[in-house]
Scaffold this motif. Structure first.
Motif, PDB file in Angstrom:
ATOM      1  N   GLU A  31       0.863  -1.179   0.000  1.00  0.00           N
ATOM      2  CA  GLU A  31       0.000   0.000   0.000  1.00  0.00           C
ATOM      3  C   GLU A  31       0.898   1.226   0.000  1.00  0.00           C
ATOM      4  O   GLU A  31       1.861   1.286   0.765  1.00  0.00           O
ATOM      5  N   ILE A  51       3.638   0.811   2.769  1.00  0.00           N
ATOM      6  CA  ILE A  51       3.025   0.162   3.931  1.00  0.00           C
ATOM      7  C   ILE A  51       2.792  -1.324   3.655  1.00  0.00           C
ATOM      8  O   ILE A  51       2.325  -1.699   2.568  1.00  0.00           O
ATOM      9  N   GLN A  52       3.080  -2.143   4.658  1.00  0.00           N
ATOM     10  CA  GLN A  52       2.734  -3.561   4.592  1.00  0.00           C
ATOM     11  C   GLN A  52       1.211  -3.659   4.576  1.00  0.00           C
ATOM     12  O   GLN A  52       0.552  -3.109   5.468  1.00  0.00           O
ATOM     13  N   ASN A  54      -2.639  -4.407   5.110  1.00  0.00           N
ATOM     14  CA  ASN A  54      -3.436  -4.794   6.279  1.00  0.00           C
ATOM     15  C   ASN A  54      -2.732  -4.503   7.602  1.00  0.00           C
ATOM     16  O   ASN A  54      -3.037  -5.121   8.618  1.00  0.00           O
ATOM     17  N   THR A  55      -1.770  -3.595   7.571  1.00  0.00           N
ATOM     18  CA  THR A  55      -1.083  -3.153   8.795  1.00  0.00           C
ATOM     19  C   THR A  55      -0.843  -1.656   8.663  1.00  0.00           C
ATOM     20  O   THR A  55      -1.233  -1.041   7.684  1.00  0.00           O
ATOM     21  N   ASP A  56      -0.171  -1.102   9.641  1.00  0.00           N
ATOM     22  CA  ASP A  56       0.293   0.284   9.574  1.00  0.00           C
ATOM     23  C   ASP A  56       1.819   0.340   9.544  1.00  0.00           C
ATOM     24  O   ASP A  56       2.408   1.404   9.726  1.00  0.00           O
ATOM     25  N   GLU A  57       2.458  -0.815   9.308  1.00  0.00           N
ATOM     26  CA  GLU A  57       3.916  -0.882   9.338  1.00  0.00           C
ATOM     27  C   GLU A  57       4.521  -0.247   8.083  1.00  0.00           C
ATOM     28  O   GLU A  57       4.209  -0.619   6.956  1.00  0.00           O
TER      29      GLU A  57
END
Length: 155
Positions: A31, A51-52, A54-57
């Protein structure tokens, strides 16, 4: 030309930039997310965080450039020196990969910031369609040999 003309050009580029970002998301399986500050979307130093899903990493960062010319027209990408400083600084302090994505009419490329690279710097810039005196500034010339084709991850 005025500062408003520069803003107009920036806003006009958002459509192609958004499409380029969507294409990279699909190809890389990530993303691309803009930083939002104080309830509004600002033009930040670097276009997107990577962004990874389905995460906010945050995995890294990418600046996108769209050109309306063929990849064979010039041997280098000319980019604002301050932009390159921002990309290098982000890499240094985040310890994350930082990319410069480049879309030509015939090819999509990316450069991964490498602190070991140094490039020719000139006082130059947008000379064909100069909008204001601020279009001429310090620029770096990144040889296209340092860029790779954008393709699906793992290929």
């Amino acid at each position: 030309m005025s500062y408003s003309k520069i803003n107009e050009d920036v806003l006009k580029s958002l459509g192609p930039e958004t499409q380029f970002a969507k294409d990279i998301e699909k190809m890389w399986g990530v993303e691309l997310r803009k930083d939002v500050m104080m309830g509004r979307q600002d033009f930040s130093e670097i276009d997107y965080m990577i962004i990874q899903p389905n995460t906010d990493e945050v995995l890294g960062y990418i600046e996108l450039k769209n050109r309306t010319i063929s990849s064979t027209m010039y041997k280098t990408l000319m980019i604002n020196h301050k932009k390159m400083i921002a990309l290098r600084t982000q890499h240094t302090y985040s310890k994350k990969p930082v990319f410069l994505g480049l879309r030509y009419t015939d090819l999509d490329l990316y450069y991964e910031v490498n602190l070991g690279h140094s490039f020719k710097i000139e006082h130059n810039g947008r000379t064909l369609n100069t909008r204001s005196k601020y279009d001429i500034r310090q620029v770096e010339h990144l040889p296209l040999k340092h860029f790779r084709k954008i393709k699906k991850r793992g290929n």
